[in-house]
Design an enzyme around this catalytic site. Structure first.
Site: not given
Length: 466
Positions: A185, A204, A271, A321, A445
């Site tokens: 996210i 982080e 997040a 999901a 290709h």
């Protein structure tokens, strides 16, 4: 009092796909959603609006960042953020109406309001006007999804300090944005605002980005993002935040110890993950107790309460999901007396940045930890003709196969459109396919998909294009 075979609490991807399948199976079904619109977090304030902004911001960056000019397209673009947000909203609205149509098509009753369990076989729905309706049902399916995980010491006001929902609707392009959390996210939404002109710094706690993904892919991905202008502070702990009308000051200290520092930005996006949404569900009325993380345990989607089932983010497994959708279908088939199954070893994950990251199955770290002998095939997009022609050569594909049987154990990629192409490996793995099966399957290709074939060839050392 309405009588149902199934009442689903929650109208997200798990809930609405489950409702559709239940309707197809001839079960009298109701779906309860308090948001006022079906689709859940994913459709309303998650997957879909973020992809709308990712696509729009990609186009803008291509026009402003020299990509169009290199192709001989000379333009002078001007950002209209209001219109960009409007087209996002229009797309989301069309999708929610589409889901509502599917409820009618499959004879599912859509009941607006917040649902709670009120003892065995009963769901009480509280409408916006405060009135309550009682639904009686043989089966209750909990599909209430998840919400952003809060960060201790940081208060999210969705003004200057925002969560993922707030980051989808910033009123202006920040000059500077700090993203707390180097997961999917944070990197996706950070990419949106980076392309539109923000300076983005990612903080982080761990010493790497996108934890859980293949380390080699994550390392390459971080180098690509750094080249794009992202700044990273890894192994850093956020201890506090203060905001004014115009800026945020974030206090950060090294996890390994050392002096704290203060970072300043126009906005901060928190997040750090998501947590199951279970409050107010009346779980205690049927004797269900979530664990300390809020997760409701399941045994083939059955909870400890007879006739109560659980799917999606509110139970164990990755919060995705498509995982919720698969569980919903399996759950309804079990309720209908059929066989329902989800292969948890083959659930892909995608990060929709540019380039994308896609992964399925076990990583090299997983295989080493399990003591599994394996072989690796890799192929760089730098050697893929379509990627080269399109000037999108960052990244590579990696295929992992059992050293004895050649059965594919996992695949991991960073590169153009790998989120679409990983499905090929999912199908191969679902049928117990080998790397040779993919390697000997003719691919068109020139396409980027040849990168996956060449990586599969590389498992046995016969890559032909690099």
């Amino acid at each position: 009092m309405a009588q149902y075979d199934v009442v689903i609490i929650g109208g997200g991807p798990g809930g609405y796909n489950g409702a559709i399948r239940a309707g197809q199976l001839g079960l009298k079904t109701a779906i309860v959603e308090g948001r006022g619109k079906l689709g859940g977090t994913c459709l309303n304030v998650g997957c879909m609006p973020s992809k709308a902004l990712l696509h729009a911001s990609e186009m803008y960056e291509a026009a402003t960042g020299g990509e169009f000019a290199k192709l001989g397209i000379e333009v002078k673009p001007k950002l209209n953020l209001v219109q960009m947000m409007a087209q996002k909203a229009e797309s989301v609205e069309a999708l929610t109406k589409g889901v509502e149509f599917l409820m009618k098509k499959n004879k599912v009753d859509y009941i607006k309001g917040w649902g709670r369990i009120d003892g065995p076989g009963k769901v009480v729905v509280k409408a916006e006007d405060g009135t309550e309706t009682v639904l009686e049902t043989k089966n209750i399916v909990i599909a209430t999804g998840s919400e952003p995980t809060p960060l201790p010491g940081v208060t999210i006001d969705n003004k200057r300090i925002v969560d993922s929902t707030g980051a989808l609707s910033l009123p202006d392009v920040p000059k500077s944005l700090i993203v707390v959390g180097a997961g999917v996210i944070g990197l996706e939404l950070g990419s949106v605002w980076k392309r539109l002109g923000a300076e983005v710094t990612v903080v982080e706690f761990l010493d790497r980005i996108v934890p859980g993904t293949d380390t080699e892919v994550a390392t390459a991905f971080q180098k690509i993002l750094t080249k794009q202008g992202f700044k990273f502070k890894l192994g850093a702990k956020v201890t506090g935040a203060t905001s004014t009308d115009k800026q945020v000051q974030l206090t950060v200290e090294p996890v390994a110890g050392g002096a704290a520092e203060t970072l300043q930005a126009d906005y901060v996006l928190v997040a750090i993950g998501r947590r199951p949404f279970t409050q107010g569900l009346g779980l205690e009325t049927v004797g269900i107790t979530p664990d300390k993380r809020g997760v409701i345990a399941n045994d083939h989607y059955k909870t400890t309460a007879p006739g109560v089932w659980v799917i999606g983010d509110v139970t164990s497994g990755p919060m995705l999901a498509h995982k919720a959708e698969d569980e919903a279908i399996a759950c309804m088939e079990l309720i209908a007396g059929k066989a329902g199954h989800v292969n948890y070893g083959i659930i892909p994950g995608v990060i929709y940045t540019k380039p994308e990251v896609a992964t399925v199955g076990q990583t090299e770290e997983d295989l080493k930890a399990a003591g599994v002998a394996y072989k690796v095939g890799k192929f760089p997009f730098l050697a893929n003709s379509r990627a080269k022609i399109n000037h999108e050569t960052d990244g590579f594909v990696k295929v992992l196969a059992d050293a004895k049987t050649d059965r594919i154990l996992g695949a991991h990629a960073v590169g153009p459109n790998v989120g679409d192409m990983i499905a090929e490996i999912c199908v191969a793995m679902e049928f117990g396919g080998s790397s040779e099966d993919v390697a000997r399957t003719c691919h068109p290709h020139p396409t980027r998909s040849e990168g996956f074939r060449q990586a599969a060839m590389g498992v046995e050392g016969w890559t032909t294009q690099a």
